[in-house]
Design a protein around this motif. Structure first.
Motif, PDB file in Angstrom:
ATOM      1  N   ARG A 178       0.917  -1.379   0.064  1.00 41.06           N
ATOM      2  CA  ARG A 178       0.001  -0.194   0.016  1.00 41.06           C
ATOM      3  C   ARG A 178       0.834   1.265  -0.208  1.00 41.06           C
ATOM      4  O   ARG A 178       0.336   2.480  -0.165  1.00 41.06           O
ATOM      5  N   GLY A 237      -3.923   4.183   6.773  1.00 40.06           N
ATOM      6  CA  GLY A 237      -3.944   5.533   7.079  1.00 40.06           C
ATOM      7  C   GLY A 237      -5.298   6.519   7.270  1.00 40.06           C
ATOM      8  O   GLY A 237      -5.485   7.073   8.072  1.00 40.06           O
ATOM      9  N   LEU A 238      -6.225   6.046   6.255  1.00 32.77           N
ATOM     10  CA  LEU A 238      -7.420   6.851   6.638  1.00 32.77           C
ATOM     11  C   LEU A 238      -8.274   6.603   7.914  1.00 32.77           C
ATOM     12  O   LEU A 238      -9.032   7.522   8.427  1.00 32.77           O
ATOM     13  N   LEU A 274      -2.020  10.363   5.415  1.00 35.86           N
ATOM     14  CA  LEU A 274      -3.289   9.731   5.694  1.00 35.86           C
ATOM     15  C   LEU A 274      -3.702   9.191   4.016  1.00 35.86           C
ATOM     16  O   LEU A 274      -5.069   8.842   4.041  1.00 35.86           O
ATOM     17  N   ALA A 275      -3.133   9.674   3.086  1.00 42.69           N
ATOM     18  CA  ALA A 275      -3.654   9.201   1.886  1.00 42.69           C
ATOM     19  C   ALA A 275      -3.813   7.843   1.553  1.00 42.69           C
ATOM     20  O   ALA A 275      -2.918   7.050   1.981  1.00 42.69           O
ATOM     21  N   GLU A 276      -5.091   7.578   1.213  1.00 41.22           N
ATOM     22  CA  GLU A 276      -5.267   6.004   0.967  1.00 41.22           C
ATOM     23  C   GLU A 276      -4.235   5.212   0.075  1.00 41.22           C
ATOM     24  O   GLU A 276      -3.895   4.081   0.193  1.00 41.22           O
ATOM     25  N   THR A 277      -3.682   5.718  -0.832  1.00 44.83           N
ATOM     26  CA  THR A 277      -2.920   5.558  -2.100  1.00 44.83           C
ATOM     27  C   THR A 277      -1.560   5.114  -1.323  1.00 44.83           C
ATOM     28  O   THR A 277      -0.814   4.198  -1.775  1.00 44.83           O
ATOM     29  N   SER A 278      -1.216   5.921  -0.219  1.00 51.04           N
ATOM     30  CA  SER A 278       0.243   5.728   0.104  1.00 51.04           C
ATOM     31  C   SER A 278       0.195   4.839   1.389  1.00 51.04           C
ATOM     32  O   SER A 278       1.328   4.709   2.054  1.00 51.04           O
TER      33      SER A 278
END
Lengths: 115, 117
Positions: free
Chosen positions: A55, A98-99, B97-101
């Motif tokens: 990810r 992260g979200l 917090l980016a979903e892609t990273s």
């Protein structure tokens, strides 16, 4: 419950060799990240895996690779070791990505010395 | 790009003194998390606190307190009545917090705190 566990704790390798470091996350955690900490510096992000998929990837060469297994444990592989790869390698686990803003917990690390 | 600056490389105090560790960060994200970790000589990073960008209330936990000021992009850490066991390297970190990273952390260079008896 056990925390993040890493093995081996210390190892010495010769330039050009390959190394595999292992990490078991906290029970219930599905995300594992790897960091490299060179002496005197802050940790640098290498990889994150979540549900066995990569990810995130930091600015490290292709000699560095990782994978996550169905039980959420992870391995970090480094090929063609260089002297500059000598560092503390830290594994971190968290519930999700992260979200969700999860707290990230670290293991005690694997001290790698390349001679 | 994200950046965390801990301008104090080393701090030395005498036991029972109060000490503040500074942390300044840069990010273009509107939502982010800030962390403090303690690293004793054994190497493990011990989690101390997580603060999200929407919550600017100061927090106190025993002898530890944190002052988050979004206007100055600072997240400072104060230890009151320091003890020898507080000696360690302290890291401030910022979460992407980016979903892609994924939930990667950007760390500062750390502050070595030495508390002398």
């Amino acid at each position: 419950d056990a925390g993040v566990t890493q093995s081996p704790t210390h190892l010495i390798k010769t330039r050009g060799q390959q190394v595999t470091l292992r990490c078991s996350p906290i029970s219930g955690h599905k995300s594992v990240s790897w960091y490299q900490q060179v002496l005197g510096q802050g940790p640098q992000f290498i990889f994150q895996y979540y549900e066995k998929e990569e990810r995130g990837r930091g600015n490290f060469p292709d000699r560095f690779s990782a994978r996550q297994f169905p039980n959420y444990s992870s391995e970090l592989n480094v090929n063609a070791l260089l002297l500059g790869d000598s560092a503390l390698y830290l594994c971190a686990s968290s519930l999700g990505t992260g979200l969700t803003g999860n707290t990230i917990y670290f293991g005690e690390g694997s001290w790698l010395t390349v001679v | 790009a994200q950046k965390v600056t801990q301008a104090q490389t080393e701090i030395s105090v005498v036991e029972k003194e109060d000490v503040t560790l500074d942390c300044v960060y840069e990010t273009r994200d509107t939502t982010y998390y800030l962390f403090w970790y303690k690293q004793p000589p054994s190497g493990e990073l011990v989690f101390l606190i997580r603060r999200n960008s929407f919550d600017e209330q100061n927090e106190i936990s025993g002898r530890y307190s944190w002052n988050f000021q979004k206007s100055t992009s600072s997240f400072n850490f104060t230890i009151t009545a320091s003890q020898v066991v507080d000696s360690a390297v302290y890291f401030c970190a910022l979460s992407d917090l980016a979903e892609t990273s994924g939930s990667r952390l950007t760390f500062g260079e750390g502050t070595q705190l030495t508390v002398n008896p």
